[in-house]
Design an enzyme around this catalytic site. Structure first.
Site, PDB file in Angstrom:
ATOM      1  N   VAL A  67       0.181   4.263  -2.443  1.00  0.00           N
ATOM      2  CA  VAL A  67      -0.222   5.606  -1.991  1.00  0.00           C
ATOM      3  C   VAL A  67       0.671   6.674  -2.622  1.00  0.00           C
ATOM      4  O   VAL A  67       0.197   7.735  -3.018  1.00  0.00           O
ATOM      5  CB  VAL A  67      -0.185   5.695  -0.441  1.00  0.00           C
ATOM      6  CG1 VAL A  67      -0.385   7.132   0.025  1.00  0.00           C
ATOM      7  CG2 VAL A  67      -1.265   4.802   0.161  1.00  0.00           C
ATOM      8  N   CYS A 119       0.832  -1.205   0.000  1.00  0.00           N
ATOM      9  CA  CYS A 119       0.000   0.000   0.000  1.00  0.00           C
ATOM     10  C   CYS A 119       0.868   1.257   0.000  1.00  0.00           C
ATOM     11  O   CYS A 119       0.475   2.295  -0.514  1.00  0.00           O
ATOM     12  CB  CYS A 119      -0.987  -0.001   1.152  1.00  0.00           C
ATOM     13  SG  CYS A 119      -0.304  -0.347   2.763  1.00  0.00           S
TER      14      CYS A 119
END
Lengths: 488, 514
Positions: B158, B154
């Protein structure tokens, strides 16, 4: 095998591994690897480079800051709820695997083995997760009215999307009067678990240490101590506590295995902090020394030799009555541990061990092996700093290969070249070495056994090492139709 | 103190009176309610079993408690390990990879190779390109893979790292070292979907990227089978055996069976897996059968729309699921169902008819991944059990619930069955206390539900960390059906013994023959 032979073998193994690397990697890794001996000139324990970026693309065994904070320091505090704040994975992968034992009614007044997650979705990433966090805190208080506080353990996205979790925590604390602590331990911070320990310590310093509510009416004695840096893996802190209490000391807090919030808050009432895992809790020990004048000492409760040494060192900080009791404790248990050694040493004598763990164990457990006549010929840390390696020098008993942030390739090659009889490391490594026909013990989780701290625990340690080394299963690897190959 | 002749570990050590004293004395310093006022704990504990608590619990919007799902890269790694000589590579922090490897390893009791490029704060600021350039090259030099299967954490998602551009950059900088290494890549953001979404994204990308530049030439005998996120290695083996009976060109795509089932005596980094050549020519198949419809939603689009290939879904768990799979193979290959399978079916049905009195009418709560549940519930219905609570934390938004209802419609007790999409296991706790069942079927996380509710847990699912070797068995095909039947029936019989063992009270029913 003489010590020179061992040392030259170790150096050769090291050179061969470095030679197989691309030049840039070899240059980097050379600084993290070395050989040292107990006596004489400075060796790898003084020079090993550590706490640096892992080489990209290698199979590192390291974890992250979140693992250091949520998994190690905060997670075991049993009456608080620790939210894994962010996507669903981190909390799930770290659920229930660490074996930090506790007593309590899970889901009612204690929560360690549960997994609380804000389960971020795309919307939370795009629009921010602060509102969700606020609501999560309210829902927790409604469903778990006996929680004694909430910690928010940040996963990677939190620090990247600009959420203000400190503000959310502050508001919730103000509104409810409940301890609410936001920990910015995003996994990408630092190079390993280690920064997570530090960040977690800092949050205890900033949010728990100033809380005097439990200290106000606390009746102190001259013999109050706190156990710092014992996560009660398999009950380690309990088998430590019994010894300290028999010495006449009063253990007022356990940090953080089987800890309650109250024990954290009353720790500054201790007369002496006893630090087991230096790496993960030296920060808060230093803080308590500066802020509250509490001295701290390191101790090592692995194996009778080190345990006895440590008991005397601790007793020396107190009066003669404690010292006398300490000697009585030593005498009482030494008879038992001598019998353990008499029973198991003949089966384990001379067996070579290679270790790869984290925290304190790569040096602390050496004594326990040596008590059984086993020879530790290699050791290394996933996330140590220079001060850990310096301390290692005192614990090695012979020429020892030292490896910092070793990756799976290195471990495998070192083992192939040095041919230890036992490898003791983590679950990710376990089956690699078992496939090679080598006995293996997990030294993070005590391989679902333990405790390993203290005298009673040494009996378990000895039994477990014998179990691993001398199980008949290792003899079955070679099929009867396989011919013996000369020199293989 | 330890008795050297009878050394005990923590389980019994802490029961010794001197330790019980230690634990009792510790309470003086403890702040949890159990140490202050145990009666209050009892009161709250009772309340957590109530309908009042259930309503509050099930109304949760923000906090997830005891989930039954994981995140995308986990599934992506399973795809990578399903191809021969392939190293899964996660672009992101190494902490994630430590978690993925531990998670699989605790389930399979096998090593799980996977690397990361160890992105940290500087990468968060400047992007992970330099990590990727070094990482791919080092991975290639050290582990000599034929293919590197790149997914993302992630963190990388991001900050918006562009995998495709990065990999092109890595190749350009590698001085030719990567020229012979296949690199497939997929974005697998942890904040979208679950591990099965990651499986899907990685499978789709792998198939698309492997077939790039391959001239499409349909082979009328070639059929692909995609197993999905399948933790039962025996199922993969069983499916391959069944397929083999219909032809040699039925090929499993993403075959991770041997990677997690290697023998003693030698450690090999890579083992088994779909041949890359077979991955490249997957585009030429007449049809692809997915055994997990909801683990291959995006993959299906590639196969149907881009490849214009026949796409089928089967779920060979239980009798009718296996029947449909077998008939689909017969239809696609134009062959008769072989006698061997007819025999296997007859034996499975025979076994079902032997054991039905025990499973019949039993109320069962079950949780797991969407396709696992469709197959398992179908089997429970076939046996006359009542799948009273079907909980799917990662339930797909479209179609799954309707599929489940269609299966339940075959049961004359369908009205008693509840489907709980998107709910977690703390919600299930309330459901079980308020509307109890006889047995639970699920993964290791049901252990605490068992402790709390005393409802026996039958371990079928993923992950299972606390029982050994179950993953070696098949839950698919007729033979896998017999395994399911054996596990469930015998768990019911064990419980019957448990309930009737009180001497002189209930043991009139403690029968030697059941």
């Amino acid at each position: 095998m003489g010590p020179e032979t061992l040392e030259s073998l170790q150096k050769k193994a090291l050179d061969e591994v470095l030679a197989s690397y691309p030049a840039k990697v070899a240059k980097n890794r050379a600084k993290h690897l070395g050989v040292d001996t107990p006596d004489g000139v400075k060796g790898a324990c003084d020079t090993t480079r550590s706490n640096k970026q892992t080489v990209p693309g290698v199979m590192s065994q390291r974890g992250c800051a979140y693992a250091g904070s949520k998994g190690v320091v905060w997670g075991p505090i049993k009456d608080m709820i620790h939210i894994s704040h962010g996507p669903i994975g981190c909390g799930q992968y770290s659920r229930g695997g660490r074996r930090n034992y506790y007593i309590g009614t899970t889901g009612v007044d204690t929560f360690v083995t549960m997994n609380f997650s804000t389960d971020f979705n795309e919307k939370d990433i795009v629009f921010g997760g602060d509102k969700k966090l606020k609501k999560a805190l309210q829902e927790i208080d409604e469903l778990f009215p006996l929680n004694n506080g909430i910690s928010i353990q940040s996963e990677c996205p939190i620090g990247l999307i600009g959420d203000d979790i400190q503000a959310v925590a502050k508001v919730h604390k103000k509104e409810t009067g409940h301890q609410t602590i936001a920990v910015s331990c995003e996994g990408f911070r630092g190079v390993s678990q280690s920064l997570g320990h530090h960040i977690a310590n800092d949050m205890i310093r900033d949010h728990v240490m100033p809380d005097t509510s439990f200290r106000k009416d606390f009746d102190s004695t001259d013999y109050d101590v706190a156990i710092i840096g014992d996560y009660n893996i398999g009950g380690d802190a309990w088998s430590t506590r019994i010894i300290l209490e028999e010495m006449g000391l009063r253990v007022i807090a356990q940090w953080s295995g089987d800890a309650t919030y109250k024990e954290l808050a009353i720790a500054p009432k201790a007369k002496l902090n006893l630090l087991h895992c230096y790496r993960s809790m030296n920060y808060i020990s230093r803080h308590m020394e500066q802020e509250f004048g509490i001295p701290w000492i390191e101790y090592n409760f692995f194996g009778p030799t080190k345990t006895t040494e440590s008991i005397r060192k601790i007793a020396a900080c107190f009066d003669e009555s404690i010292q006398a009791k300490a000697e009585a404790v030593i005498a009482k248990y030494t008879a038992m541990t001598d019998a353990v050694i008499a029973k198991y040493r003949p089966m384990l004598e001379g067996k070579k061990v290679m270790l790869y763990v984290g925290g304190l164990r790569p040096r602390h457990v050496i004594g326990a092996y040596e008590d059984l006549g086993m020879e530790v010929i290699g050791t290394g840390y996933e996330f140590a700093h220079g001060d850990d390696y310096k301390r290692t020098k005192e614990d090695i008993s012979r020429s020892t290969l030292i490896y910092d942030d070793a990756n799976e390739y290195e471990l495998e090659e070192f083992v192939r070249k040095l041919k230890p009889d036992l490898v003791a490391a983590g679950v990710k490594e376990k089956y690699v070495f078992q496939k090679m026909g080598l006995p293996f013990r997990q030294m993070h989780s005590w391989d679902y056994s333990g405790p390993y701290h203290g005298y009673d625990a040494f009996a378990i340690f000895a039994r477990d090492m014998d179990l691993a080394m001398n199980s008949p299963v290792w003899d079955h690897t070679k099929a009867p139709w396989d011919k013996e190959v000369e020199g293989a | 103190m330890q008795d050297v002749e009878n050394i005990v570990n923590g389980q019994k050590l802490f029961l010794k009176p001197e330790y019980q004293e230690v634990l009792k004395n510790k309470k003086e310093f403890e702040g949890n309610m159990g140490s202050i006022n145990p009666a209050k704990v009892d009161e709250i504990q009772e309340w957590t079993k109530s309908w009042d608590y259930r309503e509050k619990n099930l109304a949760r919007e923000a906090i997830t408690i005891n989930p039954a799902k994981a995140c995308q890269p986990l599934g992506a790694i399973m795809v990578g390990l399903g191809f021969e000589n392939t190293m899964p590579y996660v672009h992101g922090s190494h902490g994630c990879v430590a978690y993925f490897r531990s998670y699989f390893t605790r389930h399979f009791k096998e090593p799980t190779p996977c690397v990361s490029d160890s992105m940290s704060e500087s990468a968060a600021v400047f992007g992970g390109l330099s990590n990727m350039k070094d990482g791919i090259r080092n991975c290639n030099a050290l582990y000599k893979p034929e293919m590197i299967s790149v997914s993302t954490t992630c963190m990388a998602e991001v900050i918006g790292d562009d995998l495709n551009a990065f990999i092109i950059g890595a190749r350009e900088d590698a001085e030719g070292e990567l020229d012979n290494t296949v690199i497939t890549h997929a974005h697998t953001p942890s904040f979208v979907g679950s591990h099965i979404t990651g499986y899907d994204n990685m499978m789709k990308s792998t198939l698309e990227q492997l077939s790039e530049g391959v001239e499409k030439k349909v082979d009328a005998e070639r059929i692909n089978i995609i197993p999905g996120f399948e933790p039962y290695l025996g199922s993969l083996k069983e499916i391959k055996k069944i397929s083999k009976m219909f032809g040699d060109k039925i090929i499993m795509i993403g075959d991770h069976e041997e990677q997690w089932d290697t023998g003693a005596g030698e450690y090999k980094l890579y083992s088994g897996g779909t041949k890359l050549e077979d991955g490249k020519t997957a585009i030429n198949a007449k049809a692809t059968i997915s055994l997990q419809k909801y683990s291959t939603i995006a993959t299906a689009k590639t196969i149907k729309n881009k490849w214009k290939q026949g796409y089928e879904t089967c779920n060979p768990i239980g009798l009718s699921g296996t029947d449909a799979f077998v008939m689909k193979l017969a239809e696609l290959t134009g062959k008769e169902v072989p006698q061997e399978l007819k025999n296997q079916r007859a034996k499975f049905v025979d076994a079902m008819q032997d054991s039905y009195p025990y499973m019949h009418g039993k109320k069962i709560a079950i949780w797991g991944d969407p396709d696992f549940l469709l197959g398992m519930v179908s089997f429970l219905v076939e046996m006359g059990s009542i799948p009273t609570h079907i909980l799917c934390h990662n339930a797909p938004r479209k179609g799954w619930e309707d599929d489940m209802k269609a299966i339940l419609a075959k049961s004359n007790r369908a009205a008693e069955c509840n489907i709980w999409g998107g709910k977690d296991l703390w919600a299930l706790r309330s459901i079980l206390f308020t509307e109890p069942v006889d047995f639970m079927i699920g993964n290791v996380y049901g252990k605490e539900l068992y402790r709390d509710t005393k409802i026996p847990l039958i371990r079928i699912g993923f992950p299972i960390f606390d029982r050994h070797h179950l993953h070696r068995y098949s839950i698919s095909g007729y033979k896998g059906g017999i395994n399911l039947l054996t596990w469930i029936t015998n768990a019911i019989l064990d419980q019957l013994d448990e309930e009737t063992k009180a001497i002189g009270e209930t043991d009139y029913f403690f029968d030697a023959v059941r």
